[in-house]
Design a protein around this motif. Structure first.
Motif, mmCIF file in Angstrom:
data_model
loop_
_atom_site.group_PDB
_atom_site.id
_atom_site.type_symbol
_atom_site.label_atom_id
_atom_site.label_comp_id
_atom_site.label_asym_id
_atom_site.label_seq_id
_atom_site.Cartn_x
_atom_site.Cartn_y
_atom_site.Cartn_z
ATOM 1 N N ASP A 1 6.997 -7.014 9.426
ATOM 2 C CA ASP A 1 5.840 -7.183 8.541
ATOM 3 C C ASP A 1 6.079 -6.557 7.179
ATOM 4 O O ASP A 1 5.741 -7.147 6.144
ATOM 5 N N ILE A 2 6.700 -5.385 7.147
ATOM 6 C CA ILE A 2 6.974 -4.735 5.865
ATOM 7 C C ILE A 2 8.080 -5.473 5.110
ATOM 8 O O ILE A 2 7.987 -5.681 3.897
ATOM 9 N N TYR A 3 9.114 -5.897 5.829
ATOM 10 C CA TYR A 3 10.203 -6.629 5.170
ATOM 11 C C TYR A 3 9.677 -7.905 4.526
ATOM 12 O O TYR A 3 10.008 -8.232 3.371
ATOM 13 N N GLN A 4 8.839 -8.621 5.247
ATOM 14 C CA GLN A 4 8.308 -9.877 4.715
ATOM 15 C C GLN A 4 7.347 -9.633 3.561
ATOM 16 O O GLN A 4 7.324 -10.409 2.594
ATOM 17 N N ALA A 5 6.563 -8.550 3.641
ATOM 18 C CA ALA A 5 5.647 -8.236 2.551
ATOM 19 C C ALA A 5 6.408 -7.949 1.256
ATOM 20 O O ALA A 5 5.961 -8.308 0.166
ATOM 21 N N VAL A 6 7.583 -7.332 1.368
ATOM 22 C CA VAL A 6 8.369 -6.967 0.183
ATOM 23 C C VAL A 6 9.213 -8.124 -0.320
ATOM 24 O O VAL A 6 9.298 -8.374 -1.526
ATOM 25 N N THR A 7 9.837 -8.870 0.586
ATOM 26 C CA THR A 7 10.808 -9.897 0.185
ATOM 27 C C THR A 7 10.271 -11.320 0.251
ATOM 28 O O THR A 7 10.867 -12.236 -0.327
ATOM 29 N N ASP B 1 0.846 -1.185 0.000
ATOM 30 C CA ASP B 1 0.000 0.000 0.000
ATOM 31 C C ASP B 1 0.890 1.247 0.000
ATOM 32 O O ASP B 1 1.594 1.526 0.976
ATOM 33 N N LYS B 2 0.846 1.970 -1.104
ATOM 34 C CA LYS B 2 1.700 3.154 -1.253
ATOM 35 C C LYS B 2 1.442 4.171 -0.147
ATOM 36 O O LYS B 2 2.365 4.799 0.372
ATOM 37 N N ILE C 1 3.214 3.212 3.077
ATOM 38 C CA ILE C 1 4.652 3.495 2.996
ATOM 39 C C ILE C 1 4.913 4.996 3.121
ATOM 40 O O ILE C 1 5.785 5.431 3.881
ATOM 41 N N GLU C 2 4.153 5.801 2.399
ATOM 42 C CA GLU C 2 4.359 7.252 2.441
ATOM 43 C C GLU C 2 4.159 7.808 3.847
ATOM 44 O O GLU C 2 4.844 8.747 4.260
ATOM 45 N N ALA C 3 3.220 7.229 4.598
ATOM 46 C CA ALA C 3 2.932 7.711 5.951
ATOM 47 C C ALA C 3 4.075 7.420 6.921
ATOM 48 O O ALA C 3 4.118 7.987 8.019
ATOM 49 N N TRP C 4 4.994 6.540 6.529
ATOM 50 C CA TRP C 4 6.134 6.199 7.387
ATOM 51 C C TRP C 4 7.209 7.276 7.401
ATOM 52 O O TRP C 4 8.102 7.251 8.238
ATOM 53 N N PHE C 5 7.129 8.228 6.476
ATOM 54 C CA PHE C 5 8.260 9.131 6.277
ATOM 55 C C PHE C 5 8.071 10.496 6.923
ATOM 56 O O PHE C 5 6.968 11.033 6.978
ATOM 57 N N VAL C 6 9.188 11.036 7.409
ATOM 58 C CA VAL C 6 9.269 12.382 7.949
ATOM 59 C C VAL C 6 10.204 13.177 7.035
ATOM 60 O O VAL C 6 11.248 12.670 6.613
ATOM 61 N N THR C 7 9.830 14.412 6.712
ATOM 62 C CA THR C 7 10.704 15.264 5.910
ATOM 63 C C THR C 7 11.762 15.895 6.800
ATOM 64 O O THR C 7 11.443 16.538 7.805
ATOM 65 N N ILE C 8 13.006 15.695 6.435
ATOM 66 C CA ILE C 8 14.148 16.236 7.184
ATOM 67 C C ILE C 8 14.626 17.503 6.473
ATOM 68 O O ILE C 8 14.936 17.463 5.279
ATOM 69 N N PRO C 9 14.710 18.630 7.176
ATOM 70 C CA PRO C 9 15.110 19.884 6.526
ATOM 71 C C PRO C 9 16.606 19.903 6.211
ATOM 72 O O PRO C 9 17.378 19.130 6.797
ATOM 73 N N PRO C 10 17.030 20.785 5.318
ATOM 74 C CA PRO C 10 18.459 20.884 5.026
ATOM 75 C C PRO C 10 19.232 21.454 6.212
ATOM 76 O O PRO C 10 18.667 22.110 7.090
ATOM 77 N N GLY C 11 20.521 21.172 6.238
ATOM 78 C CA GLY C 11 21.351 21.682 7.325
ATOM 79 C C GLY C 11 22.775 21.181 7.205
ATOM 80 O O GLY C 11 23.239 20.840 6.108
ATOM 81 N N SER D 1 11.236 -0.162 -4.253
ATOM 82 C CA SER D 1 11.201 0.837 -5.329
ATOM 83 C C SER D 1 10.487 0.277 -6.548
ATOM 84 O O SER D 1 9.593 0.922 -7.120
ATOM 85 N N GLU D 2 10.872 -0.921 -6.939
ATOM 86 C CA GLU D 2 10.274 -1.548 -8.119
ATOM 87 C C GLU D 2 8.775 -1.770 -7.933
ATOM 88 O O GLU D 2 7.982 -1.538 -8.851
ATOM 89 N N SER D 3 8.367 -2.185 -6.738
ATOM 90 C CA SER D 3 6.955 -2.478 -6.496
ATOM 91 C C SER D 3 6.086 -1.229 -6.567
ATOM 92 O O SER D 3 4.899 -1.310 -6.871
ATOM 93 N N LEU D 4 6.680 -0.059 -6.300
ATOM 94 C CA LEU D 4 5.925 1.192 -6.320
ATOM 95 C C LEU D 4 6.250 2.049 -7.538
ATOM 96 O O LEU D 4 5.918 3.234 -7.583
#
Length: 229
Positions: free
Chosen positions: A49-55, A5-6, A9-19, A85-88
């Motif tokens: 769960d995510i690792y097993q879903a992908v691999t 589910d895209k 996956i997207e909800a797992w990420f936090v945007t890190i600002p430059p620095g 990456s390939e799956s999405l």
């Protein structure tokens, strides 16, 4: 591979600002600075769960869907990134030749990847220069409180940028080669694990090992992605 589910996956990420990341190697006493561009980093280490879903596999010594995956080599982590990456429908970041053990990294690809160690440290410190982002017992699972095992992700306090388990629970592979002139292709891992003493669980602690053969029950990874242009 299961359907991924895209949105999950997207909800797992936090945007890190430059620095800027201020780096140090305790072995050589060298210090250096690295400019960090904005990127996105997983809130948590990759879970089983995510690792097993992908691999379709789960190599972990401690079984649990929301436990971090561990007992994975660096190349296992890179292969996971490519498969996700390939799956999405994204471009792979790694080109891997298993026969020669040669890996080419495309840092500009839009797919999933491991963070560089400078990105990892910068994100862990959440824009500060502190060795920890809080009281260790409140932010990390380590030898004194882990009960001799990994623990479900996200149970301790996050840092100021909303990242959990950056310290403790499992060490995390990074993209970088540690020191090619001394250690060849050895890759960096960061963060400390469930069986480490307090002195090892710091944002600045650097370790390394062989990318194809080394795997252990306190070493996992989290994933990064470049922001969409």
């Amino acid at each position: 591979m299961q359907n991924i589910d895209k949105k999950v996956i997207e909800a797992w990420f936090v945007t890190i600002p430059p620095g800027m990341a201020c780096m140090r190697d305790d072995r050589t006493k060298e210090t250096w600075s690295v400019a960090i561009d904005a990127f996105k980093l997983g809130k948590y280490p990759v879970t089983q769960d995510i690792y097993q879903a992908v691999t379709g596999e789960n190599p972990s010594a401690f079984a649990g869907r929301q436990l971090p995956v561990e007992t994975v080599s660096w190349i296992d982590a890179a292969n996971f990134c490519n498969a996700l990456s390939e799956s999405l429908g994204k471009d792979k970041c790694y080109t891997i030749n298993l026969e020669t053990e040669n890996v080419t990294f495309n840092s500009t690809a839009n797919g999933f990847r491991l963070p560089t160690e400078a990105e990892w440290q910068y994100a862990c410190q959440a824009g500060t220069k502190e060795i920890r982002y809080g009281v260790l017992s409140e932010i990390a699972w380590y030898k004194e409180n882990s009960a001799h095992s990994t623990r479900e992700v996200g149970q301790k306090e996050p840092n100021d940028w909303g990242l959990y388990d950056m310290l403790g629970n499992v060490w995390e592979w990074c993209s970088d080669i540690y020191d090619k002139s001394v250690y060849g292709t050895y890759r960096v891992f960061r963060g400390g694990g469930w069986c480490d003493q307090e002195r090892s669980v710091m944002a600045t602690t650097r370790r390394r090992s062989h990318p194809f053969s080394f795997k252990i029950d306190d070493l996992g990874f989290r994933i990064a992605i470049n922001p969409e242009k």
